[in-house]
Design a protein around this motif. Structure first.
Motif, PDB file in Angstrom:
ATOM      1  N   HIS A 136      17.010  86.052  75.541  1.00  0.00           N
ATOM      2  CA  HIS A 136      17.624  87.252  74.975  1.00  0.00           C
ATOM      3  C   HIS A 136      18.979  87.561  75.608  1.00  0.00           C
ATOM      4  N   GLY A 137      19.139  87.147  76.879  1.00  0.00           N
ATOM      5  CA  GLY A 137      20.394  87.462  77.570  1.00  0.00           C
ATOM      6  C   GLY A 137      20.258  88.610  78.538  1.00  0.00           C
ATOM      7  N   VAL A 138      19.030  89.109  78.718  1.00  0.00           N
ATOM      8  CA  VAL A 138      18.796  90.178  79.698  1.00  0.00           C
ATOM      9  C   VAL A 138      19.188  89.679  81.086  1.00  0.00           C
ATOM     10  N   ILE A 187      23.191  90.578  75.369  1.00  0.00           N
ATOM     11  CA  ILE A 187      22.291  91.679  74.986  1.00  0.00           C
ATOM     12  C   ILE A 187      22.878  92.524  73.846  1.00  0.00           C
ATOM     13  N   HIS A 188      24.153  92.321  73.559  1.00  0.00           N
ATOM     14  CA  HIS A 188      24.776  93.115  72.499  1.00  0.00           C
ATOM     15  C   HIS A 188      24.764  92.411  71.135  1.00  0.00           C
ATOM     16  N   TYR A 199      22.825  92.253  68.187  1.00  0.00           N
ATOM     17  CA  TYR A 199      21.711  93.060  67.671  1.00  0.00           C
ATOM     18  C   TYR A 199      20.927  92.390  66.551  1.00  0.00           C
ATOM     19  N   PHE A 202      14.276  92.325  71.332  1.00  0.00           N
ATOM     20  CA  PHE A 202      13.369  91.906  72.394  1.00  0.00           C
ATOM     21  C   PHE A 202      12.362  93.020  72.678  1.00  0.00           C
ATOM     22  N   VAL A 247      18.465 103.538  68.912  1.00  0.00           N
ATOM     23  CA  VAL A 247      18.795 102.109  68.780  1.00  0.00           C
ATOM     24  C   VAL A 247      19.850 101.904  67.699  1.00  0.00           C
ATOM     25  N   ILE A 299      23.154 102.815  69.160  1.00  0.00           N
ATOM     26  CA  ILE A 299      23.653 101.748  70.050  1.00  0.00           C
ATOM     27  C   ILE A 299      24.299 100.634  69.233  1.00  0.00           C
ATOM     28  N   ARG A 346      18.516  97.346  78.969  1.00  0.00           N
ATOM     29  CA  ARG A 346      19.142  96.019  78.855  1.00  0.00           C
ATOM     30  C   ARG A 346      18.594  95.275  77.641  1.00  0.00           C
ATOM     31  N   ALA A 347      17.277  95.376  77.470  1.00  0.00           N
ATOM     32  CA  ALA A 347      16.654  94.696  76.334  1.00  0.00           C
ATOM     33  C   ALA A 347      17.179  95.242  75.006  1.00  0.00           C
ATOM     34  N   LEU A 348      17.508  96.539  74.991  1.00  0.00           N
ATOM     35  CA  LEU A 348      18.036  97.144  73.757  1.00  0.00           C
ATOM     36  C   LEU A 348      19.554  96.938  73.625  1.00  0.00           C
ATOM     37  N   GLY A 349      20.158  96.448  74.682  1.00  0.00           N
ATOM     38  CA  GLY A 349      21.616  96.275  74.672  1.00  0.00           C
ATOM     39  C   GLY A 349      22.337  97.609  74.714  1.00  0.00           C
ATOM     40  N   PRO A 386      24.563 100.469  76.173  1.00  0.00           N
ATOM     41  CA  PRO A 386      25.560 100.776  77.213  1.00  0.00           C
ATOM     42  C   PRO A 386      25.142 102.053  77.940  1.00  0.00           C
ATOM     43  N   LEU A 388      25.777 105.611  76.549  1.00  0.00           N
ATOM     44  CA  LEU A 388      24.991 106.115  75.428  1.00  0.00           C
ATOM     45  C   LEU A 388      23.585 106.559  75.850  1.00  0.00           C
TER      46      LEU A 388
END
Lengths: 242, 231
Positions: free
Chosen positions: A58-60, A77-78, A80, A84, A103, A106, B135-138, B140, B143
């Protein structure tokens, strides 16, 4: 059930990936190619590195060395289009709907789409009747479904799930699995970890078996359970590997 | 030898009769403390939130300073502020010495570190709890702050109440920068000190009872808030 985005995410490719922390190599020389849609199940016993592998995908977290590519893109992580689900998801002390809207905010989704997207995601996960319920008053099964709705609302083309049913009772597990299968049928790539052989048999199209941070075997689920190629997989299936 | 029951009786009489002098002192005390708490809150909540949610160079230093300032002796604050605000001081032109504004500033200096540190701890704990999920949700960090503050509202309110408790019980600093001038800067704590030294124990006792009532109200509120949070 037709929320899935058309983002071209596959093939997934891991080349010589290592992950070390505090001097310990937790994932080493990991090579993996996933090209086919359907449910890919990462199988292994506790501590084999399944969750770590998903975090890398995922990139975490980033690899210590080696490369990971999703259709030639390094994971971040960006992105979308890929979501995850953690084994123990956390929520704000607010309604499910508010958590889902967070979400969307974001991901920069237009506010005018919030209502429709929330409704669709909650409906897909069987949570429409609980949309205004505070997350602190939800059961374990409902929380996992809420986490799934929170992931689904972004219309992902890939969902990564880290042992999402590990703490659920059998009816909740079946209910959760049904939702996952619906998502998979709509074209979403599912990559999920488990140590539950029965669950892997029920859901998986492909098995990625790992042990001690190493890729041991990757094969079709049908052949894996009948004729595992590796000794470790044979031991795991027979319940001997610890 | 003092007549204790008589002092209590007269003190309660003063409270029940809403003695104008008593009311004036109580109202000024509340005005000063509430003003200080409002200003300190506007400084402390953003400061504590940033310190709790972000990691940056100098963060530990600022945190250390804030923690040290939590135990700042009020008389030292009063003295420093006195030197700054006195005619020969750098802020002498503002003519704030012996005004209620100076008292607000003093209380504000004393309670800002308390509210900031408590806010920082609350946000830091919440952030740790959600860190992997964010982090898992991305997500920042910027926010996540508003929803985290919403989640923390009861804890933050408790911190603000703790600040108010400290401000309203403060005597050293406000005595130095306020001067305890009748009808101008005389607040509950400074009046208690003065009237006790003069032997006018009835008024001192009446103010003491009111101060205690305020303290009990704040403590009770904090307990109720904590209970509502844990339900």
């Amino acid at each position: 059930m037709s929320m899935q985005s058309q983002h071209q995410s596959l093939p997934l490719s891991m080349k010589q990936v290592c992950y070390s922390t505090r001097g310990a190599a937790l994932i080493h020389d990991f090579n993996l190619e996933i090209n086919t849609p359907g449910i890919s199940m990462i199988l292994g016993h506790n501590g084999s590195g399944k969750s770590l592998l998903l975090k890398l995908l995922h990139g975490v977290i980033g690899p210590s060395s080696g490369h990971i590519y999703w259709n030639n893109q390094t994971p971040s992580i960006h992105q979308y289009w890929r979501t995850f689900l953690l084994q123990r998801p956390t929520f704000f002390n607010q309604s499910i709907e508010s958590n889902i809207e967070f979400v969307l905010r974001i991901a920069g989704i237009d506010k005018s789409e919030y209502k429709q997207r929330c409704t669709q995601a909650l409906e897909a996960c069987g949570l429409s009747h609980l949309s205004q319920r505070n997350t602190t008053s939800l059961s374990g099964g409902e929380l996992q479904k809420a986490s799934l709705a929170r992931a689904w609302v972004l219309k992902p083309s890939v969902i990564l799930l880290d042992e999402p049913t590990v703490a659920l009772d059998p009816p909740s597990v079946i209910s959760f699995e049904n939702i996952i299968q619906q998502f998979e049928k709509s074209g979403t790539k599912i990559i999920m970890t488990t140590h539950d052989l029965a669950q892997a048999k029920r859901l998986a199209k492909e098995i990625v078996f790992i042990d001690k941070g190493e890729m041991i075997e990757q094969s079709e689920a049908s052949s894996f359970f009948v004729e595992p190629a590796s000794i470790q997989a044979q031991s795991f299936i027979s319940g001997e590997l610890s | 030898m003092h007549d204790a029951p008589g002092i209590f009786y007269t003190a309660f009489q003063l409270i029940i009769r809403l003695e104008p002098e008593l009311v004036e002192i109580v109202l000024l005390s509340l005005k000063v403390s509430i003003s200080a708490v409002i200003i300190a809150t506007f400084i402390s909540i953003p400061l504590g939130t940033v310190l709790g949610a972000y990691t940056f160079r100098g963060r530990d230093f600022i945190t250390g300073i804030l923690n040290a300032l939590m135990g700042l002796p009020p008389v030292v604050v009063g003295l420093a502020l006195y030197l700054l605000l006195s005619r020969s001081g750098p802020w002498g032109d503002l003519e704030l010495l012996f005004t209620s504004t100076a008292m607000v500033i003093a209380q504000c200096i004393l309670i800002t570190p308390i509210i900031s540190s408590l806010t920082q701890q609350t946000i830091e704990d919440l952030f740790k709890q959600h860190k992997l999920q964010f982090r898992a949700l991305g997500a920042p960090t910027r926010l996540t702050l508003l929803p985290l503050l919403k989640d923390a509202k009861t804890s933050l309110f408790t911190s603000i109440l703790a600040g108010f408790g400290r401000a309203s019980a403060e005597v050293g600093a406000v005595l130095i920068v306020g001067g305890n001038i009748n009808h101008v800067t005389r607040v509950m704590t400074t009046t208690i000190a003065l009237e006790t030294s003069k032997g006018n124990l009835e008024l001192a006792m009446a103010l003491g009872i009111i101060l205690l009532a305020i303290s009990f109200t704040i403590t009770s509120l904090m307990i109720v808030i904590r209970k509502s949070q844990s339900v």
